[in-house]
Design a protein around this motif. Structure first.
Motif, PDB file in Angstrom:
ATOM      1  N   PHE A 191      47.087  39.115  35.144  1.00  7.52           N
ATOM      2  CA  PHE A 191      46.603  40.468  34.833  1.00  7.52           C
ATOM      3  C   PHE A 191      46.101  40.418  33.398  1.00  7.52           C
ATOM      4  O   PHE A 191      46.893  40.337  32.461  1.00  7.52           O
ATOM      5  N   VAL A 192      44.779  40.432  33.201  1.00  7.14           N
ATOM      6  CA  VAL A 192      44.215  40.233  31.868  1.00  7.14           C
ATOM      7  C   VAL A 192      43.250  41.357  31.504  1.00  7.14           C
ATOM      8  O   VAL A 192      42.678  42.015  32.368  1.00  7.14           O
ATOM      9  N   GLY A 193      43.098  41.557  30.208  1.00 14.06           N
ATOM     10  CA  GLY A 193      42.185  42.562  29.694  1.00 14.06           C
ATOM     11  C   GLY A 193      42.318  42.635  28.185  1.00 14.06           C
ATOM     12  O   GLY A 193      43.283  42.123  27.610  1.00 14.06           O
ATOM     13  N   PRO A 194      41.367  43.275  27.503  1.00 19.55           N
ATOM     14  CA  PRO A 194      41.449  43.403  26.043  1.00 19.55           C
ATOM     15  C   PRO A 194      42.676  44.196  25.620  1.00 19.55           C
ATOM     16  O   PRO A 194      43.284  44.916  26.432  1.00 19.55           O
TER      17      PRO A 194
ATOM     18  N   LEU B 254      43.484  36.721  40.155  1.00 23.75           N
ATOM     19  CA  LEU B 254      43.218  37.338  38.864  1.00 23.75           C
ATOM     20  C   LEU B 254      42.849  38.810  39.064  1.00 23.75           C
ATOM     21  O   LEU B 254      42.099  39.156  39.971  1.00 23.75           O
ATOM     22  N   VAL B 255      43.412  39.651  38.195  1.00 19.62           N
ATOM     23  CA  VAL B 255      43.026  41.058  38.118  1.00 19.62           C
ATOM     24  C   VAL B 255      42.595  41.305  36.680  1.00 19.62           C
ATOM     25  O   VAL B 255      43.355  41.046  35.753  1.00 19.62           O
ATOM     26  N   VAL B 256      41.367  41.788  36.487  1.00 25.50           N
ATOM     27  CA  VAL B 256      40.818  42.036  35.152  1.00 25.50           C
ATOM     28  C   VAL B 256      40.688  43.540  34.947  1.00 25.50           C
ATOM     29  O   VAL B 256      40.085  44.237  35.782  1.00 25.50           O
ATOM     30  N   ILE B 257      41.259  44.043  33.849  1.00 27.51           N
ATOM     31  CA  ILE B 257      41.193  45.459  33.534  1.00 27.51           C
ATOM     32  C   ILE B 257      40.435  45.645  32.225  1.00 27.51           C
ATOM     33  O   ILE B 257      40.595  44.876  31.287  1.00 27.51           O
ATOM     34  N   GLY B 258      39.596  46.647  32.184  1.00 27.30           N
ATOM     35  CA  GLY B 258      38.841  46.962  30.976  1.00 27.30           C
ATOM     36  C   GLY B 258      38.656  48.463  30.875  1.00 27.30           C
ATOM     37  O   GLY B 258      38.256  49.112  31.848  1.00 27.30           O
TER      38      GLY B 258
ATOM     39  N   SER C  48      38.786  41.666  40.690  1.00 27.41           N
ATOM     40  CA  SER C  48      40.032  41.122  41.228  1.00 27.41           C
ATOM     41  C   SER C  48      39.683  40.185  42.370  1.00 27.41           C
ATOM     42  O   SER C  48      38.674  40.356  43.053  1.00 27.41           O
ATOM     43  N   GLY C  49      40.520  39.168  42.542  1.00 25.95           N
ATOM     44  CA  GLY C  49      40.286  38.218  43.616  1.00 25.95           C
ATOM     45  C   GLY C  49      40.854  36.863  43.270  1.00 25.95           C
ATOM     46  O   GLY C  49      41.537  36.684  42.258  1.00 25.95           O
ATOM     47  N   GLY C  50      40.569  35.876  44.118  1.00 27.99           N
ATOM     48  CA  GLY C  50      41.016  34.523  43.862  1.00 27.99           C
ATOM     49  C   GLY C  50      40.375  33.972  42.606  1.00 27.99           C
ATOM     50  O   GLY C  50      39.209  34.246  42.316  1.00 27.99           O
TER      51      GLY C  50
END
Length: 294
Positions: A28-31, A194-198, A205-207
């Motif tokens: 779970f990644v993001g700035p 991976l899930v990307v939040i911004g 999100s996805g593989g």
């Protein structure tokens, strides 16, 4: 889920939804300030969403009969009581989870804390030692799910490798892992999904392999400011790379047409190479650079 959380007039998280499957490690990644920690706190019942619901093992966290036997969480290593020893911390947690008396010492060995540290006050621990103890506490109830916020923070390279092996083994045995991290290279080496939040919203999100494959277009021009201006005018997201090129969130044909209409001469135009999580992150979020593990 569709989780939304506001603090006054500011919306920290807006309509966030994703799913973590058994047997997988999800990053779970993001700035900074994107809403990662707020989302994890809502999942674990520590913050109440303004709308939406989250479920763990099919029910909201508050409805779990013995939460520690289902989900282990590490949201803030410094939240451990500084006046207790590491052994006393785990004995208390094992008592709450109704686990056997030998469990604390078993976990202290598992996370690599030396026996000499077991009876020391947690307040005297280094950050890396507190992280190891926090992971041990998350594992107290032998849970099927782990939720970890920045678990590698404070760990040395050997500790990071140890943690990666621990989490991989946990997932390979059917467990579910959700972890946030600002160490992009470590995330790329560890997770399956991976899930990307911004800006408080999920932007991808996805593989991991799926998301990294063909992540945008690499482009250069004689007049880079003019190219950037053309991309902004077209509403096309991009990120500056350290080598001076731009990583653009669009196909090569579309980028070429934008440059042509703006009269910008390109010197390089190609699909971005897959496999670079940092480029994908910048392209999706336009965020500030995150740390990259060596």
């Amino acid at each position: 889920m569709s989780l939304t959380k506001r603090f006054g007039s500011a919306t920290a998280v807006a309509d966030v939804s994703f799913r973590c499957e058994p047997g997988t490690l999800t990053g779970f990644v993001g700035p900074n300030g994107a809403g990662k920690s707020t989302t994890l706190r809502m999942i674990c019942g520590l913050a109440r969403p303004d709308s939406g619901t989250s479920q763990i093992d099919g029910v909201p966290f508050a409805e779990l009969r013995n939460p520690m036997r289902t989900v282990g969480a590490l949201l803030e290593a410094t939240a451990l009581h500084p006046g207790r020893s590491g052994l006393a911390t785990l004995k208390r947690a094992c008592s709450l989870a109704d686990m056997p008396d030998e469990r604390p010492e078993e976990l202290l060995r598992l996370v690599g804390l030396e026996p000499a540290a077991w009876t020391r006050r947690v307040g005297d621990y280094s950050l890396g030692m507190r992280q190891r103890l926090g992971i041990a506490q998350a594992l107290v109830g032998d849970p099927r799910i782990l939720i970890l916020d920045e678990p590698a923070n404070g760990l040395d390279p050997e500790g990071i490798r140890w943690m990666r092996s621990l989490l991989r083994d946990f997932a390979d045995r059917g467990g579910t892992v959700l972890l946030s991290s600002h160490l992009l290279a470590e995330v790329q080496a560890t997770v399956d999904r991976l899930v990307v939040i911004g800006g408080g919203r999920i932007v991808a999100s996805g593989g991991l392999d799926e998301l990294l494959q063909g992540s945008g277009t690499l482009v250069r021009a004689h007049d880079m400011p003019a190219l950037e201006g053309a991309l902004r005018t077209a509403g096309t997201g991009f990120a500056r790379r350290e080598d001076g090129a731009l990583s653009v969130d669009a196909g090569a044909e579309d980028v070429g047409l934008i440059a042509l209409r703006a009269g910008v001469a390109l010197t390089e135009l190609r699909e971005a190479d897959g496999g670079d999580l940092e480029d994908l992150f910048f392209t999706l979020t336009g965020g500030e650079p995150l740390k990259v593990a060596a």
